[in-house]
Enzyme design. Structure first.
Site, PDB file in Angstrom:
ATOM      1  N   HIS A  72      40.033 -23.624 -15.154  1.00  0.00           N
ATOM      2  CA  HIS A  72      41.127 -22.576 -15.388  1.00  0.00           C
ATOM      3  C   HIS A  72      41.501 -21.708 -14.276  1.00  0.00           C
ATOM      4  CE1 HIS A  72      37.507 -20.045 -16.710  1.00  0.00           C
ATOM      5  NE2 HIS A  72      38.352 -19.036 -15.937  1.00  0.00           N
ATOM      6  N   ASP A 116      36.430 -27.644 -18.716  1.00  0.00           N
ATOM      7  CA  ASP A 116      37.079 -26.555 -17.865  1.00  0.00           C
ATOM      8  C   ASP A 116      36.060 -26.801 -16.334  1.00  0.00           C
ATOM      9  OD1 ASP A 116      37.853 -24.306 -16.657  1.00  0.00           O
ATOM     10  OD2 ASP A 116      36.552 -23.091 -17.988  1.00  0.00           O
ATOM     11  N   SER A 209      34.342 -16.615 -13.311  1.00  0.00           N
ATOM     12  CA  SER A 209      34.777 -17.953 -13.700  1.00  0.00           C
ATOM     13  C   SER A 209      34.479 -18.840 -12.299  1.00  0.00           C
ATOM     14  CB  SER A 209      36.298 -17.826 -13.997  1.00  0.00           C
ATOM     15  OG  SER A 209      36.506 -17.488 -15.113  1.00  0.00           O
TER      16      SER A 209
END
Length: 260
Positions: A72, A116, A209
């Site tokens: 992402h 992801d 992230s």
């Protein structure tokens, strides 16, 4: 925020609207501790570029020519600047630029939150004490759950909701929990997700992230890629979620040739 919720409604079955990809770049590790110099030589900072805009993520060196991060982080990006050897956020030892063509997302992202994960091909980088790779799990360990083991994740960013970004790399040690327990907070999750407990608000947060979750010890192993947390607050004590690296060892080897 609405974009995040709409995306996740498609990839996490029965998940309530409290799960958020850790992608808003406001803050990162909460209630952690400052890393020692060279504690995580495998971590890199990623400035992801989309036109004139930029966003911050983390990643892990897994080879002289490869960095592993979250898919992402790389959605609709034109390229990235990779910062190596930065314990102090604004003082990386060096950086390199890569184009979008060097970014390879998992082919089944975003169909599942468990996919992801993305690889970034880089110019050759030499290893030394402050810049080094982290080991992947062995192929023989692909079925290992790690439940009840302690693991460490690190990143740069605010140490509480809305606070300024710290200059120094922050880390936090967290206990891995079962997916069954994690699903009580987020709904049914695929086996390719790995979750950790977040007692007393010790957790990952926005901007972390793509960063590493590694086993504790003298020779850490990369077992998770930072993916999601509770959208309501990083200190809510809801579990934090990572992409399970053991679920993607075949894909990593197919793309990069890296395997153990």
């Amino acid at each position: 925020m609405w974009i995040v919720f709409l995306l996740l409604s498609a990839i996490v079955e029965a998940a309530p609207p409290t799960l958020s990809l850790v992608e808003h770049f406001d803050h990162i590790i909460t209630n952690g501790y400052p890393a020692t110099l060279g504690q995580a030589p495998y971590i890199v900072g990623l400035l992801m570029r989309a036109g004139a805009a930029g966003s911050w993520c983390g990643g892990s060196i897994i080879h002289h020519n490869w960095v592993l991060t979250a898919a992402h982080c790389t959605d609709d990006m034109d390229g990235a600047t990779i910062f190596y050897g930065a314990t102090r956020r604004t003082q990386a030892l060096f950086s390199v630029n890569v184009s979008a063509e060097q970014i390879i997302q998992h082919p089944e992202w975003p169909q599942s939150i468990g996919n992801d994960i993305a690889l970034i091909r880089t110019p050759h980088v030499d290893y030394w004490s402050l810049v080094n790779k982290v080991a992947l799990p062995a192929i023989a360990e692909r079925s290992k759950s790690y439940v009840d083991e302690m693991a460490t994740t690190c990143g740069w960013g605010s140490t509480s909701d809305g606070s300024p970004l710290p200059e120094w790399l922050q880390c936090v040690d967290l206990r891995i929990i079962s997916n069954q327990r994690c699903s009580r907070s987020y709904g049914r999750l695929p086996a390719s997700v790995l979750c950790v407990d977040t007692p007393e608000g010790r957790s990952i947060c926005d901007g972390d992230s793509g960063g590493p979750l590694v086993t504790m010890g003298e020779e850490p192993t990369l077992i998770g890629v930072t993916s999601f947390s509770d959208a309501s607050s990083c200190t809510s004590v809801a579990p934090a979620g990572f992409t399970r690296v053991t679920a993607h060892l075949d894909w990593i080897e197919e793309v990069s040739g890296v395997a153990y």
